[in-house]
Design an enzyme around this catalytic site. Structure first.
Site, short mmCIF file in Angstrom:
data_model
loop_
_atom_site.label_atom_id
_atom_site.label_comp_id
_atom_site.label_asym_id
_atom_site.label_seq_id
_atom_site.Cartn_x
_atom_site.Cartn_y
_atom_site.Cartn_z
N GLY A 51 10.29 18.02 -30.64
CA GLY A 51 10.65 16.57 -30.92
C GLY A 51 11.65 16.46 -31.78
N GLN B 160 16.99 12.37 -38.22
CA GLN B 160 16.99 13.73 -38.65
C GLN B 160 18.42 14.23 -38.34
OE1 GLN B 160 13.17 14.53 -36.40
NE2 GLN B 160 13.27 16.17 -38.00
N CYS C 178 7.70 19.74 -39.34
CA CYS C 178 8.85 18.69 -39.17
C CYS C 178 10.28 19.76 -39.31
CB CYS C 178 8.82 17.81 -40.25
SG CYS C 178 10.30 16.76 -39.91
N LEU C 179 11.03 19.50 -38.31
CA LEU C 179 12.19 20.43 -38.26
C LEU C 179 13.06 19.91 -39.77
CD1 LEU C 179 13.39 20.20 -34.76
CD2 LEU C 179 12.06 21.95 -35.79
N HIS D 213 4.35 11.27 -34.48
CA HIS D 213 5.30 11.95 -35.48
C HIS D 213 6.73 11.39 -35.41
CE1 HIS D 213 6.51 15.50 -38.14
NE2 HIS D 213 7.61 15.11 -37.50
N GLU D 214 7.29 11.44 -34.14
CA GLU D 214 8.76 10.96 -33.97
C GLU D 214 8.77 9.36 -34.40
OE1 GLU D 214 10.62 13.42 -34.11
OE2 GLU D 214 9.34 14.92 -33.49
N HIS E 238 9.17 8.66 -37.76
CA HIS E 238 10.56 9.03 -38.41
C HIS E 238 11.37 7.88 -38.23
CE1 HIS E 238 11.02 13.19 -39.59
NE2 HIS E 238 10.36 13.82 -38.38
#
Ligand code: CO
Length: 171
Positions: A43, A48, A90-91, A133-134, A137
């Site tokens: 995701g 991000q 998380c990326l 989660h997304e 963001h």
């Protein structure tokens, strides 16, 4: 376009709703998928990549050519059920993971890239977790702020190390 890392300020801002469903929107979303695969994620949210609009992408398979690629524009969770704690990462915060309590099932409503509204029900706990989660963001919320209380001290220490440029895990 590149994935920005904590403590980049883009990660802490509320993203604005998408109003134009144009070719620019589609092109930028297309650019996000390879970045997500390269970073081994499933995701990725627009903030991000320093793009402050309410868009995120998901492919639970996490690999190009596998699974289903989906884009969610102006998403909102319209129903949720259950709770489950699981390890999350998380990326934008590489090397940091922690247990987060989330709803185990969600129904999400969003627009597709053409501006058409759709609803989707999560098909697994992981799917529900990724959607939540997304979506966080898009509101400038990082999973680290939701880690269960017993792990918060450790997470704060790792974040401080990231802010100060000390590799996590070292003095
Ligand atoms: Co993330």
């Amino acid at each position: 376009m590149k994935i920005v890392l904590y403590p980049d300020p883009n990660l802490l801002q509320e993203a604005a709703p998408v109003e134009e469903f144009d070719s620019e929107l589609r092109e930028k979303v297309e650019e996000m998928f390879p970045l997500m695969y390269e970073a081994k994620g499933c995701g990725l949210a627009a903030p991000q990549v320093a793009w402050l609009l309410r868009v995120f992408i998901v492919n639970l398979a996490g690999e190009a050519g596998k699974g289903e690629e989906k884009a969610y524009v102006n998403p909102r969770i319209v129903e949720k059920r259950g709770t489950v704690v699981a390890e999350e990462g998380c990326l934008s915060i590489p090397g940091v993971t922690g247990p987060v309590r989330r709803a185990s099932w969600v129904r999400i409503e969003a627009s597709d890239l053409a501006g058409k509204t759709f609803q989707e029900e999560s098909t697994s706990e992981l799917h529900a977790r990724v959607l939540q989660h997304e979506l966080d963001h898009l509101n400038g919320i990082l999973f680290v702020s939701k880690v269960v209380p017993s792990q918060q001290k450790l997470i704060l220490k790792k974040l401080r190390e990231m802010r100060e440029g000390v590799p996590a895990g070292r003095a």
